[in-house]
Design a protein around this motif. Structure first.
Motif, PDB file in Angstrom:
ATOM      1  N   ALA A  64       0.850  -1.194   0.000  1.00 54.26           N
ATOM      2  CA  ALA A  64       0.000   0.000   0.000  1.00 54.26           C
ATOM      3  C   ALA A  64       0.884   1.242   0.000  1.00 54.26           C
ATOM      4  O   ALA A  64       1.867   1.310   0.755  1.00 54.26           O
ATOM      5  CB  ALA A  64      -0.921  -0.002   1.215  1.00 54.26           C
ATOM      6  N   VAL A  65       0.533   2.218  -0.828  1.00 54.96           N
ATOM      7  CA  VAL A  65       1.277   3.477  -0.905  1.00 54.96           C
ATOM      8  C   VAL A  65       0.297   4.626  -0.697  1.00 54.96           C
ATOM      9  O   VAL A  65      -0.618   4.815  -1.501  1.00 54.96           O
ATOM     10  CB  VAL A  65       1.981   3.646  -2.261  1.00 54.96           C
ATOM     11  N   ILE A  66       0.472   5.362   0.396  1.00 54.98           N
ATOM     12  CA  ILE A  66      -0.335   6.553   0.657  1.00 54.98           C
ATOM     13  C   ILE A  66       0.481   7.758   0.228  1.00 54.98           C
ATOM     14  O   ILE A  66       1.578   7.994   0.744  1.00 54.98           O
ATOM     15  CB  ILE A  66      -0.709   6.657   2.151  1.00 54.98           C
ATOM     16  N   ILE A  67      -0.050   8.525  -0.723  1.00 56.02           N
ATOM     17  CA  ILE A  67       0.736   9.621  -1.298  1.00 56.02           C
ATOM     18  C   ILE A  67      -0.184  10.791  -1.631  1.00 56.02           C
ATOM     19  O   ILE A  67      -1.245  10.596  -2.217  1.00 56.02           O
ATOM     20  CB  ILE A  67       1.508   9.134  -2.551  1.00 56.02           C
ATOM     21  N   PRO A  68       0.174  12.005  -1.244  1.00 62.08           N
ATOM     22  CA  PRO A  68      -0.671  13.159  -1.564  1.00 62.08           C
ATOM     23  C   PRO A  68      -0.347  13.747  -2.930  1.00 62.08           C
ATOM     24  O   PRO A  68       0.804  13.812  -3.340  1.00 62.08           O
ATOM     25  CB  PRO A  68      -0.324  14.158  -0.450  1.00 62.08           C
ATOM     26  N   PHE A  69      -1.399  14.171  -3.622  1.00 56.54           N
ATOM     27  CA  PHE A  69      -1.253  14.890  -4.889  1.00 56.54           C
ATOM     28  C   PHE A  69      -0.316  14.163  -5.852  1.00 56.54           C
ATOM     29  O   PHE A  69       0.712  14.683  -6.263  1.00 56.54           O
ATOM     30  CB  PHE A  69      -0.752  16.311  -4.625  1.00 56.54           C
ATOM     31  N   LEU A  70      -0.693  12.952  -6.207  1.00 61.30           N
ATOM     32  CA  LEU A  70       0.150  12.119  -7.056  1.00 61.30           C
ATOM     33  C   LEU A  70       0.445  12.771  -8.396  1.00 61.30           C
ATOM     34  O   LEU A  70       1.473  12.499  -9.022  1.00 61.30           O
ATOM     35  CB  LEU A  70      -0.518  10.757  -7.271  1.00 61.30           C
ATOM     36  N   ARG A 109      -8.161   5.896   8.488  1.00 60.12           N
ATOM     37  CA  ARG A 109      -9.174   5.206   9.290  1.00 60.12           C
ATOM     38  C   ARG A 109      -9.391   3.788   8.792  1.00 60.12           C
ATOM     39  O   ARG A 109      -9.696   2.870   9.558  1.00 60.12           O
ATOM     40  CB  ARG A 109     -10.495   5.982   9.241  1.00 60.12           C
ATOM     41  N   GLU A 110      -9.220   3.578   7.497  1.00 61.41           N
ATOM     42  CA  GLU A 110      -9.500   2.276   6.890  1.00 61.41           C
ATOM     43  C   GLU A 110      -8.243   1.707   6.240  1.00 61.41           C
ATOM     44  O   GLU A 110      -8.257   1.317   5.069  1.00 61.41           O
ATOM     45  CB  GLU A 110     -10.623   2.412   5.865  1.00 61.41           C
ATOM     46  N   LEU A 111      -7.163   1.675   6.994  1.00 59.57           N
ATOM     47  CA  LEU A 111      -5.914   1.124   6.462  1.00 59.57           C
ATOM     48  C   LEU A 111      -6.118  -0.322   6.007  1.00 59.57           C
ATOM     49  O   LEU A 111      -6.856  -1.080   6.644  1.00 59.57           O
ATOM     50  CB  LEU A 111      -4.823   1.158   7.537  1.00 59.57           C
ATOM     51  N   PRO A 112      -5.472  -0.714   4.908  1.00 56.59           N
ATOM     52  CA  PRO A 112      -5.599  -2.105   4.447  1.00 56.59           C
ATOM     53  C   PRO A 112      -5.127  -3.084   5.522  1.00 56.59           C
ATOM     54  O   PRO A 112      -4.173  -2.807   6.253  1.00 56.59           O
ATOM     55  CB  PRO A 112      -4.681  -2.154   3.216  1.00 56.59           C
ATOM     56  N   ARG A 113      -5.778  -4.208   5.598  1.00 57.49           N
ATOM     57  CA  ARG A 113      -5.386  -5.233   6.561  1.00 57.49           C
ATOM     58  C   ARG A 113      -4.254  -6.086   5.989  1.00 57.49           C
ATOM     59  O   ARG A 113      -4.061  -6.143   4.758  1.00 57.49           O
ATOM     60  CB  ARG A 113      -6.581  -6.108   6.904  1.00 57.49           C
ATOM     61  N   PRO A 114      -3.493  -6.760   6.873  1.00 55.69           N
ATOM     62  CA  PRO A 114      -2.363  -7.585   6.403  1.00 55.69           C
ATOM     63  C   PRO A 114      -2.767  -8.689   5.433  1.00 55.69           C
ATOM     64  O   PRO A 114      -1.917  -9.189   4.695  1.00 55.69           O
ATOM     65  CB  PRO A 114      -1.821  -8.173   7.714  1.00 55.69           C
ATOM     66  N   GLU A 115      -4.057  -9.073   5.403  1.00 58.07           N
ATOM     67  CA  GLU A 115      -4.479 -10.083   4.436  1.00 58.07           C
ATOM     68  C   GLU A 115      -4.483  -9.519   3.014  1.00 58.07           C
ATOM     69  O   GLU A 115      -4.473 -10.269   2.047  1.00 58.07           O
ATOM     70  CB  GLU A 115      -5.890 -10.579   4.751  1.00 58.07           C
ATOM     71  N   ARG A 116      -4.506  -8.180   2.902  1.00 55.97           N
ATOM     72  CA  ARG A 116      -4.585  -7.542   1.580  1.00 55.97           C
ATOM     73  C   ARG A 116      -3.233  -7.027   1.101  1.00 55.97           C
ATOM     74  O   ARG A 116      -2.967  -7.001  -0.099  1.00 55.97           O
ATOM     75  CB  ARG A 116      -5.584  -6.392   1.612  1.00 55.97           C
ATOM     76  N   VAL A 117      -2.396  -6.552   2.011  1.00 57.72           N
ATOM     77  CA  VAL A 117      -1.096  -5.996   1.637  1.00 57.72           C
ATOM     78  C   VAL A 117      -0.044  -6.481   2.618  1.00 57.72           C
ATOM     79  O   VAL A 117      -0.352  -6.872   3.746  1.00 57.72           O
ATOM     80  CB  VAL A 117      -1.112  -4.449   1.605  1.00 57.72           C
ATOM     81  N   ASP A 118       1.204  -6.436   2.174  1.00 50.69           N
ATOM     82  CA  ASP A 118       2.313  -6.899   3.020  1.00 50.69           C
ATOM     83  C   ASP A 118       3.024  -5.773   3.752  1.00 50.69           C
ATOM     84  O   ASP A 118       3.780  -6.019   4.691  1.00 50.69           O
ATOM     85  CB  ASP A 118       3.335  -7.650   2.163  1.00 50.69           C
ATOM     86  N   GLY A 119       2.834  -4.541   3.313  1.00 55.78           N
ATOM     87  CA  GLY A 119       3.529  -3.425   3.933  1.00 55.78           C
ATOM     88  C   GLY A 119       2.926  -2.112   3.485  1.00 55.78           C
ATOM     89  O   GLY A 119       2.036  -2.066   2.628  1.00 55.78           O
TER      90      GLY A 119
END
Length: 340
Positions: A64-70, A109-119
């Protein structure tokens, strides 16, 4: 139907589990057996499916990558480094683009769970305490890029030093009326980089016996248009600056637009510096601070993969090199402008 792992196992005379261990580069395989399996893979031109590989590794092979104003050039360049590093090891990114406060709140608030992403990689958004607690509850290995929190591993540039280098450069040219143009500091998406660069500018000016007057510190939304508006105000003030130091190349481009509309010229009437060293800076002949945007994203992936494999998080803070790049947008001020 394509070649399967069972076909490879039959050709090599081994079990499917042995083929899986060879594919995943496990150590507990006899060298001769490993070579037999590899030969069978070559002969059959076998390519393991991504899904099967994920199941065998018990990983999603997704980050998962959280990035502003891609869409902004600097953010996109960092993401390009992340994407290339992930692709080189067979991982895919899931991108969460953040462009306002509501989106930021929803994503954390809704971060991906470890079942969906590894990091998780977070770019340019320094987590608040509540966001840190959510990250910790998720259990996801996390690395920051261009963002700060004392408890998380991070890949950053030396923003204070960058501000110092820009300020020292124009002071060395003879400028004394120096202004800084950066981002609004009190917003949900405020970037710490602008504040830190201003701190570097202030420090360098103070050591030179120069005080940045309150009216010489301009702030606005991070865009060329907003920067042009702020620059117009600065340049039409009773005692305008002879140099404007900007927190980004994008803002510096806005300053250059304002200068042209006012009938002034760079660097005769005003020296301008940017920050990032985007391709735009070279095109505009902009003096700027080079920071390794692509490399920071690539390095963040390397650090994250090491964390996922049980490697150490320390050193928590990894600082990348920056440097001043001098082009034609800066020069010594005219004598009348220095003393006027």
């Amino acid at each position: 139907m394509g070649v399967t792992i069972g076909d490879v196992a039959r050709r090599a005379g081994v079990g499917r589990g042995t083929v899986s261990r060879v594919l995943n580069d496990r150590a507990n395989v006899d060298p001769a057996t490993r070579e037999r399996v590899l030969a069978a893979i070559r002969e059959l031109d076998f390519v393991p499916s991504k899904t099967a590989r994920r199941l065998s590794l018990r990983r999603t092979q997704t980050i998962a990558v959280i990035i502003p104003f891609l869409s902004r050039p600097s953010a996109f360049e960092r993401f390009r480094g992340i994407e290339q590093a992930l692709a080189s090891v067979g991982y895919d990114p899931i991108v969460f683009n953040v462009e306002d406060a509501a989106r930021r709140e929803a994503v954390f608030r809704e971060l991906p769970r470890p079942e969906r992403v590894d990091g998780l990689i977070i770019v340019s958004l320094s987590p608040h305490q509540s966001e840190l607690e959510r990250i910790e509850r998720s259990g996801l290995p996390t690395v920051l890029v261009d963002a700060h929190h004392r408890s998380l591993p991070r890949v950053v540039g030396n923003d204070v030093l960058g501000g110092q280098l820009a300020c020292q450069h124009v002071i060395g040219l003879g400028h004394r009326r120096i202004a800084f143009l950066g981002d609004y500091s009190r917003t949900a998406l405020a970037f710490t980089s602008s504040r830190l660069r201003l701190a570097g500018v202030r420090g360098a000016a103070k050591r030179a016996g120069i005080r940045l007057a309150p009216g010489m510190v301009g702030a606005g939304e991070h865009s060329r248009r907003a920067a042009a508006d702020v620059a117009t105000r600065l340049l039409t003030s009773p005692n305008p600056p002879t140099a404007i130091l900007c927190a980004s190349d994008t803002q510096a481009a806005g300053v250059l637009e304002a200068v042209g509309k006012l009938g002034l010229s760079v660097p005769r009437d005003l020296s301008v510096t940017g920050y990032d060293d985007l391709e735009l800076a070279d095109h505009l002949g902009l003096t700027t601070i080079h920071q390794p945007l692509f490399e920071s994203g690539f390095r963040a992936v390397e650090r994250l993969l090491a964390l996922m494999d049980g490697g150490p998080a320390k050193p928590l803070r990894e600082v990348q090199d920056i440097r001043l790049v001098v082009r034609r947008s800066t020069a010594a001020p005219e004598r009348s402008m220095v003393t006027g």
